[in-house]
Design an enzyme around this catalytic site. Structure first.
Site, PDB file in Angstrom:
ATOM      1  CB  CYS A 203     -16.705  30.991   6.672  1.00 25.90           C
ATOM      2  SG  CYS A 203     -15.975  30.929   8.133  1.00 25.90           S
ATOM      3  CB  CYS A 206     -21.077  30.089   6.074  1.00 22.51           C
ATOM      4  SG  CYS A 206     -20.845  28.385   6.358  1.00 22.51           S
ATOM      5  CB  CYS A 231     -21.408  31.501  14.759  1.00 25.91           C
ATOM      6  SG  CYS A 231     -20.799  32.976  15.442  1.00 25.91           S
TER       7      CYS A 231
END
Length: 265
Positions: A203, A206, A231
């Site tokens: 993302c 991030c 994650c």
């Protein structure tokens, strides 16, 4: 979710090259029940090219978290056109995103590891579970040299977190030089951010570029400790351990008895 009716010879798979690992999985599970889980990193375009050489219309799915860089969307379209394939896109459930953002804000992930894990769960882990409910095996771009948490990645394992389906990592023993040599040799499209110092891309908020000498995933969740930079899709971000994926050493073929029981995501 019922486990597939064949189980892999994981030990034998370790001696196979990437194309042969994919061919083994494709023969055992079939085109409709095997899919690449693609975030459109460098490894993923290699996997799509390899599988497309075995199956003209391979299944490819991706998780659109709603926070991806534009460059990732651009690459998705390039891949779709090059291989004439449909990319199955899974989104987070809107009501879950809305509730999370109302409660903790848009950039909650910077405030604590727990917040970041919650965001990853809503935007990635839950949609992945829905995607994997449609397959008997999934192909990932995990490599053992990417980060310390991945050094024990098997080329084929049983993913007990998702009902005992196959988890296939054909590039487990590749290094980054081999990945990029393949991309150059086959003139594959790749994410433009790779040319700007981003070896690993997730993302947008991030992910950052890495400095010379940093490991490939240093730009992911860089404000956290290295052992927490997962994650939850492949590894528990709290422990750094693989999430209940069990390698097996059984010859591929129909089960002689009852298939092993697997947990449900």
């Amino acid at each position: 979710m019922r486990p597939p009716e064949v189980t892999p010879d994981a030990l034998a798979a370790e001696s196979l090259d990437a194309g042969d690992v994919l061919e083994l999985a494709l023969r055992a599970l079939g085109r409709d029940r095997l899919a690449i889980a693609s975030s459109f990193g460098a490894e993923d375009v290699v996997l799509i090219d390899l599988l497309a050489s075995l199956e003209p219309r391979p299944r490819v799915f991706t998780l659109d978290t709603g926070r991806l860089p534009q460059e990732t969307y651009d690459l998705m379209d390039q891949v779709r056109r090059r291989y004439s394939i449909d990319i199955e896109v899974y989104f987070p459930q809107a009501e879950h995103v809305e509730a999370m953002v109302r409660d903790k804000g848009l950039n909650l992930f910077y405030e604590s590891t727990e917040n970041r894990i919650s965001c990853c769960h809503v935007r990635k882990v839950e949609p992945l579970g829905r995607a994997l409910a449609t397959v008997d095996g999934w192909v990932t771009g995990l490599r053992r040299d990417q980060i310390a948490t991945r050094v024990e990645t098997a080329k084929i394992s049983l993913d007990q977190q998702h009902g005992g389906i196959w988890k296939v990592a054909p590039l487990a023993d590749w290094n980054t030089e081999r990945v990029w040599a393949y991309i150059r040799e086959h003139d594959l499209p790749y994410n433009a951010l790779h040319d700007r110092g981003y070896p690993s891309i997730g993302c947008a908020p991030c992910t950052r570029a890495v400095e010379p000498g940093e490991d490939e995933r240093a730009g992911r969740w860089w404000w956290e400790r290295p052992e927490e930079r997962e994650c939850g899709i492949h590894f528990d971000p709290r422990t750094g351990r693989m999430v209940r994926n069990e390698p097996v050493a059984v010859v591929a073929g129909p089960f002689d008895g009852e298939p092993p029981a697997g947990g449900v995501a």
